[in-house]
Motif scaffolding. Structure first.
Motif: not given
Lengths: 264, 294
Positions: A2, A103, A106, B87-89, B91, B96, B99-100, B102, B142
């Motif tokens: 992923n 990030t 996270f 968080y990621y740009d 998205m 997200l 993705y989390s 996964s 999340q």
């Protein structure tokens, strides 16, 4: 997996832009050739009349600017510089951006080890480099086919692209190494490009004077210059140095990223 | 059984103090508060537990395993909400969260839907476009989507409106009922009081006290501020339990500890135009602990 896919996605746009940059470089550069093609001999004499230092900066070397391949070989210096910048920034960015964009908090709260994070990022970066090289190779062949028989130039372009790939690998791992060892995420890319610039300047210096001869071992641009690839043949020492640099940088990347505090 | 065991944990950033000799344990199934002013070391402690930073000395165990050596394994059962959510740009919320999810070996899509519904979160929006409070919600989902056994929250309520705070607390209590242990870091005493069974108080990197909330409440002060029609007589306030009395014109303010009825009876004899009664802020609680130690 992923994480790997996430990185491919994150760098997709910038990869496209770099590919277009390469296309512009090769296409634009070679269009200059077609403009000067009739001038053939006079172009050679024009460059020959330049001071040595300018010849070195233009990367003229022993090439015959009257032929398309000779012109491409000179152009290759700029292709190599672009490739190196791309690779260094990609390497620095792919590691440092998690901290830069905050990030990392996270990501590291997920059940992943830092080693597997680095592995996924290195492989994703490698895929980016492969794509850029394949694209550059294909674009070069297509553009060169306008000026010369493909069979005649494909081998040389292939060898130059292989050199470009190795050069990129070196600067990519320098980039990841700088990002992993540097606590300040924003400093990673500038540091990697500073090393690159230094290497380039050393390459220019060694072109001006072969003294001290040891200087040329300091710069990967010298390992995989068009002169080295097409005329002299890449010395075994250069290959060994390439392997050593890449191995050391990858080891640094893993070791430091594993050991240091994340900057959050 | 203890879910978290922190043993003489010390962290210095170079020469700068992070935390010093922090020890406490969180029992399975409890909601544990971790409270202290900004810069006291709450986030440092939590980040060490998560393996983002390494301790200078001491150690911590989660689920009985060392949190550094077994980090990835432990984190499968941890949900974490960082204090600042980035968080990621580019998205989308749904991207997200997928993705989390996964990272965990289970299907979380149903749980994502449930949580998004409860918190009123639109999964199709871009995270960049969300307000601070809505970003916080993304962080909450999340952190909870994989139904973790340990939930770690670092100042979770910032940016949430009171209604959302309530929904969020209900979610936490629900998870807690299902068996999840919660570590809640905060500088807001009231939310810790509302939720937590026990609390650790940290100040200047050191644990000042680990106490049951119920005990803390008994020894708790109230802050009173009253405005009168005329300047009050200071002697009126000489009741047992009144401290730090200041009278400024028609306004009197003081701390009180003890039977609140006494104050109310005394105030009833005066002509009041306005009155405030509140929990003292953290600093005052800490002052209280320092006074006790001195």
């Amino acid at each position: 997996m992923n994480l790997f896919l996430r990185e491919l996605r994150a760098h997709r746009r910038s990869l496209i832009i770099w590919c277009l940059g390469m296309l512009a470089m090769v296409g634009g550069g070679m269009s200059k050739y077609s403009g000067m093609a009739g001038a053939g001999q006079s172009l050679n004499s024009l460059f020959a009349s330049l001071p040595k230092s300018l010849q070195v900066i233009f990367g003229v070397g022993d090439f015959d600017l009257g032929t398309a391949m000779g012109f491409y070989a000179v152009l290759y210096l700029y292709i190599a510089v672009i490739g190196a910048v791309h690779a260094a920034m990609l390497g620095a960015e792919i590691i440092a951006k998690e901290e830069r964009d905050k990030t990392v908090e996270f990501l590291l709260a997920k059940p992943v080890s830092r080693h597997s994070i680095i592995s996924a990022k290195l492989i994703a970066g490698l895929v980016n480099l492969i794509v850029l090289n394949l694209f550059t190779f294909t674009a070069s062949i297509v553009i060169m086919s306008r000026y010369d028989q493909v069979q005649a130039v494909a081998g040389d372009i292939g060898r130059l692209t292989a050199g470009l790939f190795l050069l990129q690998l070196i600067f990519f791992t320098v980039g990841t190494g700088m990002a992993a060892t540097n606590k300040n995420a924003k400093a990673a890319a500038p540091r990697a490009t500073a090393i690159l610039l230094a290497a380039f300047l050393v390459a220019v210096a060694t072109g001006l004077s072969n003294d001290p001869a040891v200087l040329k071992y300091l710069t990967p641009f010298e390992y995989y210059s068009a002169q080295s690839i097409l005329v002299d043949g890449v010395a075994v020492t250069y290959h060994i140095l390439t392997v050593i640099i890449i191995a050391v940088m990858i080891a640094l990347t893993y070791a430091y990223y594993q050991k240091r505090d994340m900057n959050v | 059984m203890n879910v978290i065991e922190i043993d003489h944990l010390t962290k210095y950033y170079g020469k700068t103090r992070g935390i010093i000799d922090v020890s406490f344990s969180v029992e399975g199934g409890e909601i544990f508060g971790f409270i202290g002013p900004n810069g006291a070391g709450k986030s440092t402690t939590i980040r060490t537990l998560l393996g983002l930073i390494y301790p200078t000395s001491g150690s911590a165990k989660i689920f009985g395993k060392d949190c550094i050596a077994h980090g990835p394994e432990i984190r499968r059962q941890i949900g974490y909400l960082p204090s600042e959510v980035f968080y990621y740009d580019g998205m989308k919320v749904g991207d997200l969260l997928r993705y989390s999810a996964s990272f965990y070996r289970k299907d979380c899509s149903k749980r994502i839907q449930e949580l998004a519904e409860v918190l009123d979160l639109d999964l199709t929006r871009k995270i960049d476009d969300l307000s601070y409070g809505n970003k916080k919600k993304v962080g909450i989902v999340q952190g909870l989507l994989h139904e973790p056994k340990l939930i770690i929250l670092d100042e979770p309520t910032g940016g949430l409106d009171p209604l959302m705070q309530q929904k969020f607390f209900d979610l936490l209590l629900e998870e807690n009922k299902k068996g999840a242990t919660v570590l809640l870091s905060s500088h807001i005493l009231s939310e810790v009081q509302r939720l937590c069974d026990r609390v650790a108080i940290i100040k200047d990197g050191r644990i000042v006290k680990v106490e049951k909330i119920s005990t803390l409440k008994e020894s708790n002060y109230k802050r009173f501020k009253c405005e009168f029609t005329a300047m009050p007589d200071a002697n009126m306030f000489s009741i047992d339990g009144v401290e730090n009395l200041t009278i400024d014109g028609n306004v009197a303010s003081f701390l009180f500890r003890g039977d609140v009825n006494k104050v109310v009876r005394m105030l009833a004899t005066l002509d009041i135009t306005d009155i405030w009664a509140a929990d003292p802020d953290l600093e005052e609680i800490f002052m209280h602990y320092y006074e006790k130690e001195a």
